[in-house]
Design a protein around this motif. Structure first.
Motif, PDB file in Angstrom:
ATOM      1  N   ASP A  19       0.824  -1.202   0.000  1.00 33.30           N
ATOM      2  CA  ASP A  19       0.000   0.000   0.000  1.00 33.30           C
ATOM      3  C   ASP A  19       0.865   1.261   0.000  1.00 33.30           C
ATOM      4  O   ASP A  19       0.531   2.256  -0.651  1.00 33.30           O
ATOM      5  CB  ASP A  19      -0.931   0.000   1.218  1.00 33.30           C
ATOM      6  N   GLU A  20       1.981   1.228   0.734  1.00 35.06           N
ATOM      7  CA  GLU A  20       2.868   2.373   0.767  1.00 35.06           C
ATOM      8  C   GLU A  20       3.516   2.602  -0.596  1.00 35.06           C
ATOM      9  O   GLU A  20       3.660   3.749  -1.044  1.00 35.06           O
ATOM     10  CB  GLU A  20       3.946   2.169   1.835  1.00 35.06           C
ATOM     11  N   LEU A  21       3.885   1.519  -1.267  1.00 32.36           N
ATOM     12  CA  LEU A  21       4.462   1.649  -2.600  1.00 32.36           C
ATOM     13  C   LEU A  21       3.446   2.219  -3.582  1.00 32.36           C
ATOM     14  O   LEU A  21       3.779   3.058  -4.425  1.00 32.36           O
ATOM     15  CB  LEU A  21       4.970   0.286  -3.088  1.00 32.36           C
ATOM     16  N   ARG A  22       2.199   1.760  -3.477  1.00 34.69           N
ATOM     17  CA  ARG A  22       1.152   2.294  -4.351  1.00 34.69           C
ATOM     18  C   ARG A  22       0.941   3.777  -4.098  1.00 34.69           C
ATOM     19  O   ARG A  22       0.793   4.569  -5.030  1.00 34.69           O
ATOM     20  CB  ARG A  22      -0.155   1.534  -4.104  1.00 34.69           C
ATOM     21  N   ARG A  23       0.923   4.161  -2.827  1.00 36.70           N
ATOM     22  CA  ARG A  23       0.723   5.562  -2.496  1.00 36.70           C
ATOM     23  C   ARG A  23       1.889   6.408  -3.009  1.00 36.70           C
ATOM     24  O   ARG A  23       1.694   7.481  -3.585  1.00 36.70           O
ATOM     25  CB  ARG A  23       0.592   5.728  -0.981  1.00 36.70           C
ATOM     26  N   THR A  24       3.106   5.908  -2.819  1.00 37.26           N
ATOM     27  CA  THR A  24       4.279   6.646  -3.282  1.00 37.26           C
ATOM     28  C   THR A  24       4.276   6.792  -4.795  1.00 37.26           C
ATOM     29  O   THR A  24       4.618   7.853  -5.330  1.00 37.26           O
ATOM     30  CB  THR A  24       5.562   5.943  -2.824  1.00 37.26           C
ATOM     31  N   ALA A  25       3.872   5.731  -5.490  1.00 32.90           N
ATOM     32  CA  ALA A  25       3.847   5.777  -6.951  1.00 32.90           C
ATOM     33  C   ALA A  25       2.763   6.706  -7.474  1.00 32.90           C
ATOM     34  O   ALA A  25       2.826   7.137  -8.623  1.00 32.90           O
ATOM     35  CB  ALA A  25       3.633   4.372  -7.511  1.00 32.90           C
ATOM     36  N   CYS A  57       1.771   9.640  -5.794  1.00 30.51           N
ATOM     37  CA  CYS A  57       1.878  10.967  -5.195  1.00 30.51           C
ATOM     38  C   CYS A  57       2.986  11.782  -5.851  1.00 30.51           C
ATOM     39  O   CYS A  57       4.018  11.235  -6.241  1.00 30.51           O
ATOM     40  CB  CYS A  57       2.130  10.870  -3.694  1.00 30.51           C
ATOM     41  N   ASP A  58       2.745  13.072  -5.951  1.00 32.70           N
ATOM     42  CA  ASP A  58       3.761  13.990  -6.440  1.00 32.70           C
ATOM     43  C   ASP A  58       4.788  14.222  -5.325  1.00 32.70           C
ATOM     44  O   ASP A  58       4.406  14.605  -4.209  1.00 32.70           O
ATOM     45  CB  ASP A  58       3.119  15.314  -6.840  1.00 32.70           C
ATOM     46  N   PRO A  59       6.070  13.976  -5.564  1.00 34.58           N
ATOM     47  CA  PRO A  59       7.062  14.064  -4.488  1.00 34.58           C
ATOM     48  C   PRO A  59       7.261  15.473  -3.945  1.00 34.58           C
ATOM     49  O   PRO A  59       7.663  15.635  -2.787  1.00 34.58           O
ATOM     50  CB  PRO A  59       8.353  13.537  -5.139  1.00 34.58           C
ATOM     51  N   LEU A  60       6.981  16.496  -4.741  1.00 33.05           N
ATOM     52  CA  LEU A  60       7.207  17.863  -4.275  1.00 33.05           C
ATOM     53  C   LEU A  60       6.069  18.369  -3.399  1.00 33.05           C
ATOM     54  O   LEU A  60       6.294  18.905  -2.314  1.00 33.05           O
ATOM     55  CB  LEU A  60       7.394  18.800  -5.471  1.00 33.05           C
ATOM     56  N   THR A  61       4.840  18.187  -3.859  1.00 33.25           N
ATOM     57  CA  THR A  61       3.700  18.778  -3.162  1.00 33.25           C
ATOM     58  C   THR A  61       2.977  17.813  -2.229  1.00 33.25           C
ATOM     59  O   THR A  61       2.240  18.253  -1.349  1.00 33.25           O
ATOM     60  CB  THR A  61       2.686  19.312  -4.185  1.00 33.25           C
ATOM     61  N   GLY A  62       3.136  16.514  -2.441  1.00 33.30           N
ATOM     62  CA  GLY A  62       2.450  15.541  -1.600  1.00 33.30           C
ATOM     63  C   GLY A  62       1.025  15.241  -2.020  1.00 33.30           C
ATOM     64  O   GLY A  62       0.369  14.391  -1.406  1.00 33.30           O
ATOM     65  N   VAL A  63       0.521  15.898  -3.066  1.00 32.54           N
ATOM     66  CA  VAL A  63      -0.816  15.581  -3.572  1.00 32.54           C
ATOM     67  C   VAL A  63      -0.671  14.540  -4.683  1.00 32.54           C
ATOM     68  O   VAL A  63       0.430  14.109  -5.012  1.00 32.54           O
ATOM     69  CB  VAL A  63      -1.533  16.850  -4.067  1.00 32.54           C
ATOM     70  N   TRP A  64      -1.796  14.139  -5.267  1.00 35.25           N
ATOM     71  CA  TRP A  64      -1.751  13.105  -6.299  1.00 35.25           C
ATOM     72  C   TRP A  64      -0.969  13.585  -7.518  1.00 35.25           C
ATOM     73  O   TRP A  64      -0.927  14.781  -7.805  1.00 35.25           O
ATOM     74  CB  TRP A  64      -3.165  12.705  -6.729  1.00 35.25           C
ATOM     75  N   ASN A  65      -0.400  12.624  -8.267  1.00 36.63           N
ATOM     76  CA  ASN A  65       0.397  12.983  -9.440  1.00 36.63           C
ATOM     77  C   ASN A  65      -0.424  12.809 -10.723  1.00 36.63           C
ATOM     78  O   ASN A  65      -1.602  12.421 -10.702  1.00 36.63           O
ATOM     79  CB  ASN A  65       1.689  12.165  -9.492  1.00 36.63           C
ATOM     80  N   TYR A  66       0.229  13.089 -11.847  1.00 33.66           N
ATOM     81  CA  TYR A  66      -0.437  13.067 -13.154  1.00 33.66           C
ATOM     82  C   TYR A  66      -1.015  11.679 -13.454  1.00 33.66           C
ATOM     83  O   TYR A  66      -2.145  11.563 -13.942  1.00 33.66           O
ATOM     84  CB  TYR A  66       0.558  13.479 -14.230  1.00 33.66           C
ATOM     85  N   ARG A  67      -0.249  10.645 -13.170  1.00 30.93           N
ATOM     86  CA  ARG A  67      -0.706   9.276 -13.455  1.00 30.93           C
ATOM     87  C   ARG A  67      -1.992   8.962 -12.695  1.00 30.93           C
ATOM     88  O   ARG A  67      -2.951   8.426 -13.257  1.00 30.93           O
ATOM     89  CB  ARG A  67       0.393   8.282 -13.074  1.00 30.93           C
ATOM     90  N   HIS A  68      -2.027   9.308 -11.421  1.00 28.72           N
ATOM     91  CA  HIS A  68      -3.228   9.030 -10.621  1.00 28.72           C
ATOM     92  C   HIS A  68      -4.412   9.844 -11.123  1.00 28.72           C
ATOM     93  O   HIS A  68      -5.552   9.346 -11.135  1.00 28.72           O
ATOM     94  CB  HIS A  68      -2.948   9.355  -9.153  1.00 28.72           C
ATOM     95  N   LEU A  69      -4.163  11.070 -11.542  1.00 27.10           N
ATOM     96  CA  LEU A  69      -5.245  11.893 -12.073  1.00 27.10           C
ATOM     97  C   LEU A  69      -5.862  11.264 -13.315  1.00 27.10           C
ATOM     98  O   LEU A  69      -7.088  11.229 -13.470  1.00 27.10           O
ATOM     99  CB  LEU A  69      -4.713  13.287 -12.412  1.00 27.10           C
TER     100      LEU A  69
END
Length: 279
Positions: free
Chosen positions: A54-60, A62-74
């Protein structure tokens, strides 16, 4: 064998039977205890692996700079929400609108020039977290790229999406400077100087596919950007002549601050407030 000897033999066997049974039960209990320990250890290992997964999924996601979701998740979430809307339409149930907001922070380059990239990135991260609390838990906010964010609003009609867009404009405009340097003298009420230009598109009004919706939101963002930012705009028709500074005025001016012009007739009340069901 005589009767007395037979009776003696049966007595000996009768006395030994409980002992044998007791030994068997003890061995089984011992084996069961060892097996139970191994089973508990195995379950603990499985739980640990699931937590790591679950942590790996969340990290993959999330945007590392802002902590919100990243482009892929969107992209994945947008596809899922559109599919939900299609299933609802196919089942002849109540339509499921989907609001899409494309948010661009206006003035970020000036912040970088004045405060430096590390501090500007910290401000970007703080602002992204601030915007994330302005939406519902079922909504999705992610970094679309650079200083652009995308907000997905399930079950949100145009009127509700407009309210969220206005609230986000308000939050960005009111955002204060953070991460001050030691000994720095500055007004604690000083604002970051950033504003938000927001393009708004709604399924199915502005398109029924992800690419079409995103293009509509991008056209609306271009109109809001041309208006100087600090406003939102709905998606205009897909005509090049409707994009640019000469485009006809559209509703979406945020509530005025001190000394500013009054609201347009179509604007709604702004400012932080609880987010529940939307029209």
């Amino acid at each position: 064998m005589s009767t007395p000897l037979l009776l003696q033999a049966l007595a000996v066997l009768g006395a030994a039977a409980p002992v044998a049974v007791g030994a068997t039960v003890l061995r089984r209990r011992t084996a069961g205890g060892a097996g139970g320990g191994k089973e508990a250890e195995l379950l603990a290992k499985i739980a640990e692996l699931m937590a790591e997964r679950d942590e790996l999924r969340r990290t993959a996601s999330c945007d590392p700079l802002t902590g919100v979701w990243n482009y892929r998740h969107l992209q994945l979430t947008l596809d899922q929400e559109i599919e939900r809307a299609r299933r609802a339409e196919a089942a002849a149930v109540e339509p499921r609108p989907l609001g899409v907001l494309m948010v661009e922070l206006v003035g970020f380059d000036a912040v970088v020039a004045e405060h430096g990239r590390p501090r500007a990135n910290g401000m970007l991260r703080d602002l992204a977290q601030r915007l994330s609390v302005e939406i519902r838990s079922c909504d999705t906010l992610g970094r679309y790229g650079g200083e652009e964010f995308l907000v997905l609003l399930p079950d949100t009609a145009p009127e509700g999406a407009e309210q969220v867009a206005e609230r986000l404009c308000w939050s960005v405009r009111r955002h204060r400077l953070t991460d001050r340097h030691p000994g720095e003298q500055a007004d604690p009420e000083a604002r970051s100087g950033l504003t938000a230009a927001i393009g708004l598109a709604v399924l199915p009004r502005d398109g029924a596919h992800a690419a079409v919706l995103l293009r509509a939101a991008d056209r609306a963002l271009a109109v809001a950007r041309a208006a100087g930012g600090d406003c939102w705009r709905p998606a205009p028709p897909a005509s090049p002549s409707s994009i640019g500074p000469d485009a006809s005025p559209l509703p979406g001016r945020v509530s005025p601050g001190p000394g500013e012009d009054p609201l347009t007739p179509h604007a709604t009340t702004v400012g932080p407030r609880a987010t529940g069901d939307r029209p």
